[in-house]
Design an enzyme around this catalytic site. Structure first.
Site, PDB file in Angstrom:
ATOM      1  N   HIS A 100       8.380  34.706  12.182  1.00 38.03           N
ATOM      2  CA  HIS A 100       7.274  35.519  12.699  1.00 38.03           C
ATOM      3  C   HIS A 100       7.174  36.806  11.890  1.00 38.03           C
ATOM      4  CE1 HIS A 100      10.742  37.091  14.901  1.00 38.03           C
ATOM      5  NE2 HIS A 100      10.048  38.143  15.272  1.00 38.03           N
ATOM      6  N   HIS A 111      19.375  37.684  16.613  1.00 42.63           N
ATOM      7  CA  HIS A 111      19.954  38.945  17.089  1.00 42.63           C
ATOM      8  C   HIS A 111      21.231  38.712  17.877  1.00 42.63           C
ATOM      9  CE1 HIS A 111      16.615  41.718  16.106  1.00 42.63           C
ATOM     10  NE2 HIS A 111      15.831  40.682  16.350  1.00 42.63           N
ATOM     11  N   ASP A 131      13.067  34.878  17.277  1.00 47.07           N
ATOM     12  CA  ASP A 131      13.211  35.695  18.486  1.00 47.07           C
ATOM     13  C   ASP A 131      12.613  35.016  19.720  1.00 47.07           C
ATOM     14  OD1 ASP A 131      14.436  37.606  16.971  1.00 47.07           O
ATOM     15  OD2 ASP A 131      12.853  39.107  17.137  1.00 47.07           O
ATOM     16  N   HIS A 168       6.595  35.480  21.937  1.00 43.04           N
ATOM     17  CA  HIS A 168       7.111  36.731  21.383  1.00 43.04           C
ATOM     18  C   HIS A 168       6.072  37.325  20.438  1.00 43.04           C
ATOM     19  CE1 HIS A 168      10.115  39.638  20.141  1.00 43.04           C
ATOM     20  NE2 HIS A 168       9.955  39.286  18.867  1.00 43.04           N
ATOM     21  N   ASP A 187      11.598  43.323  11.004  1.00 43.02           N
ATOM     22  CA  ASP A 187      13.026  43.018  10.879  1.00 43.02           C
ATOM     23  C   ASP A 187      13.279  41.544  10.622  1.00 43.02           C
ATOM     24  OD1 ASP A 187      12.171  42.440  13.518  1.00 43.02           O
ATOM     25  OD2 ASP A 187      14.209  42.641  14.308  1.00 43.02           O
ATOM     26  N   HIS A 188      12.214  40.797  10.338  1.00 41.04           N
ATOM     27  CA  HIS A 188      12.334  39.392   9.955  1.00 41.04           C
ATOM     28  C   HIS A 188      11.714  39.094   8.595  1.00 41.04           C
ATOM     29  CE1 HIS A 188      13.788  37.795  13.910  1.00 41.04           C
ATOM     30  NE2 HIS A 188      13.395  39.006  14.230  1.00 41.04           N
ATOM     31  N   HIS A 198       7.352  40.168  12.473  1.00 40.75           N
ATOM     32  CA  HIS A 198       7.990  41.457  12.708  1.00 40.75           C
ATOM     33  C   HIS A 198       8.809  41.912  11.502  1.00 40.75           C
ATOM     34  CE1 HIS A 198       7.666  41.123  17.388  1.00 40.75           C
ATOM     35  NE2 HIS A 198       6.551  41.505  16.814  1.00 40.75           N
TER      36      HIS A 198
END
Length: 243
Positions: free
Chosen positions: A58, A173, A135, A116, A62-63, A60
């Protein structure tokens, strides 16, 4: 089932895991959801692995934050959700429900699992009994519903629940300790949750990772997978969000 693929967990940022997946026969190495580039490149180099692909679940930051640096350093091709192309840099292959993507001779099927984020996907290696869920699901938890609905997340849980017991679940995570504490609040009589929480507390005290998990373990201890209705999942997610 034990996969022939070699999988390395690379801890980055405060609680993210980037996954390196290496196929020795082909020499290919895949990166799943690189938050940053340098630690991932260093981990691959230390093992003599050549990164050839990046798969994002996805959009975001942090990905996907490591995409540009890894592509620049290795020329890796990027597979990412077709529904989120405007938000993800350097995408070579847009991925949709039912698409098949490969690492050497190992094939993964793309599952669209929105909630998400609106276009979130997972990568399921059925023959290797493993799935990369980003996530959408965590050990004893699920992702926040930033762009989707409880009904979507409930449907995702049903899809994951239907996978074989021994399927290894790779999430992004280290949230298991806080998830476990909430799970015990949600189901205080569930001895499996209490036992697992004790194990997680001990592991974290030793600074050990608690993922991957398995589908069988999540069926027994994940309050979101165990929710009996959309309404129950929504109630549990709202309670978890309130802290």
């Amino acid at each position: 089932m034990v996969s022939a693929l070699e999988i390395l967990r690379v801890p980055v940022l405060s609680d993210n895991y980037v996954w390196l997946v290496h196929d020795k026969p082909s020499g290919e190495t895949l990166v799943v959801d690189p938050s940053v580039a340098e630690p991932v490149l260093a981990a691959a180099q230390a093992r003599g692995w050549s990164i050839t692909q990046i798969w994002n679940t996805h959009w975001h930051g942090d990905h996907i934050g490591g995409n540009p640096g890894i592509v620049a350093a290795t020329g890796a091709t990027v597979t990412a959700p077709a529904a989120e192309l405007a938000k993800i840099p350097h995408v070579d292959r847009p991925a949709r429900e039912g698409d098949r993507v490969r690492l050497g001779d190992h094939e993964a099927v793309v599952m669209e699992v929105p909630a998400h984020t609106a276009g979130h996907i997972a990568y399921h290696f059925a023959d290797d009994a493993m799935i990369f869920v980003g996530d959408t699901m965590f050990a004893m938890g699920c992702g926040r519903l930033f762009e989707g609905t409880p009904a979507q997340m409930y449907a995702n849980m049903r899809r994951f629940e239907a996978l074989p017991d021994d399927t290894q679940v790779y999430c992004a995570h280290e949230y298991t300790l806080s998830n476990g504490k909430f799970a015990l609040q949600a189901e205080p009589q569930n001895e499996a949750i209490a036992d697992r929480l004790a194990q997680v507390e001990a592991a974290r005290a030793r600074d050990e990772a608690t993922v991957p998990t398995t589908i069988a373990l999540e069926r027994a201890t994940n309050p979101f997978m165990r929710a009996q209705s959309v309404e129950e999942l929504a109630s549990r997610r709202a309670a978890k969000d309130r802290g």
